[in-house]
Design a protein around this motif. Structure first.
Motif, PDB file in Angstrom:
ATOM      1  N   THR A  95       0.831  -1.208   0.000  1.00 12.52           N
ATOM      2  CA  THR A  95       0.000   0.000   0.000  1.00 12.52           C
ATOM      3  C   THR A  95       0.867   1.261   0.000  1.00 12.52           C
ATOM      4  O   THR A  95       1.833   1.347   0.761  1.00 12.52           O
ATOM      5  N   PRO A  96       0.539   2.252  -0.840  1.00 14.32           N
ATOM      6  CA  PRO A  96       1.251   3.527  -0.763  1.00 14.32           C
ATOM      7  C   PRO A  96       0.721   4.371   0.397  1.00 14.32           C
ATOM      8  O   PRO A  96      -0.490   4.473   0.588  1.00 14.32           O
ATOM      9  N   VAL A 100       4.309   7.181  -0.858  1.00 14.22           N
ATOM     10  CA  VAL A 100       5.475   6.295  -0.783  1.00 14.22           C
ATOM     11  C   VAL A 100       4.986   4.866  -0.561  1.00 14.22           C
ATOM     12  O   VAL A 100       4.233   4.607   0.380  1.00 14.22           O
ATOM     13  N   MET A 101       5.436   3.922  -1.428  1.00 19.51           N
ATOM     14  CA  MET A 101       4.997   2.534  -1.329  1.00 19.51           C
ATOM     15  C   MET A 101       5.628   1.854  -0.121  1.00 19.51           C
ATOM     16  O   MET A 101       6.833   1.918   0.095  1.00 19.51           O
ATOM     17  N   SER A 102       4.784   1.200   0.682  1.00 17.08           N
ATOM     18  CA  SER A 102       5.247   0.458   1.859  1.00 17.08           C
ATOM     19  C   SER A 102       5.162  -1.033   1.550  1.00 17.08           C
ATOM     20  O   SER A 102       4.101  -1.544   1.198  1.00 17.08           O
TER      21      SER A 102
END
Length: 226
Positions: A95-96, A100-102
């Motif tokens: 999930t972003p 920022v993508m995590s």
């Protein structure tokens, strides 16, 4: 015509005898001990941190974390994408977060289902081996599972004491101002103790005007001689 079906022969797994064991799938969901290698501020959110996490795989993972106690060198419990979060039963997806993508999640004691609420993430012992399965049972002392809560409580206590000192100082300053504005007390010897102690004011004496003098009686005329 009698038709006889041949039974298929089952394949025998000889890996235990030959020593050939299948390599573990690195892409399989994992709940493991990990180490935070680097931390950087999130460009779009002041309270979020972008972390680089090593968890025993060939590559590191990028994780967006909002815990106040996250820092480089910390051993944590890390959930890769696809892991079912113990407290919610939901499967973790990529999930972003604020752009920022995590690629996973660093878990707190609340997300592990050990307590209802948590301030920060779990801090594992420094000697905990990276890549090992994470413990599923809570520690004997639950306070150890959320060390950020203890730090926050201590910080709030110091803040309260500081605020109390400021409030007391402001009250003392106000008293000094009130004393400066109030009239000085009268001298008891000159004005009497009752005036000094705030007793009833003395009544003004009524002004008594002097009575007008009565007119003198006129003298009687003398008798005339015969």
């Amino acid at each position: 015509v009698l038709v006889v079906k041949k039974k298929k022969k089952k394949k025998i797994d000889l890996s235990a005898l030959t020593g050939d064991v299948a390599a573990p799938d690195e892409d399989a969901p994992k709940l493991v001990i990990a180490e935070v290698l680097e931390c950087a501020p999130h460009p779009m959110a002041e309270k979020l941190t972008i972390c680089t996490v090593e968890y025993g795989a060939a590559e590191t993972a990028r994780v967006v974390c909002g815990a106040p106690n996250v820092k480089s060198g910390l051993k944590v419990i890390f959930a890769t994408v696809g892991v079912v979060i113990p407290s919610t039963g939901e499967k973790l997806v990529k999930t972003p977060l604020r752009g920022v993508m995590s690629e996973g999640m660093i878990l707190s004691a609340a997300e592990m289902g050990w307590m209802d609420k948590a301030v920060g993430i779990i801090e594992c012992p420094k000697k905990a081996p990276v890549g090992e399965p994470a413990p599923t049972d809570p520690p004997p002392d639950l306070a150890m599972a959320d060390p950020a809560a203890k730090k926050k409580k201590s910080k709030d206590s110091k803040k309260d004491k500081k605020d109390d000192k400021k409030e007391k100082k402001a009250k003392d300053a106000k008293k000094d101002v009130d004393r400066a504005d109030s009239p000085a007390p009268m001298d008891a010897e000159e004005n009497g103790a009752e005036v000094l102690l705030g007793a009833k004011k003395k009544k003004k004496k009524p002004i008594v005007e002097d009575p007008e003098p009565e007119p003198e009686p006129e003298p009687e005329p003398e008798p005339e001689p015969e």
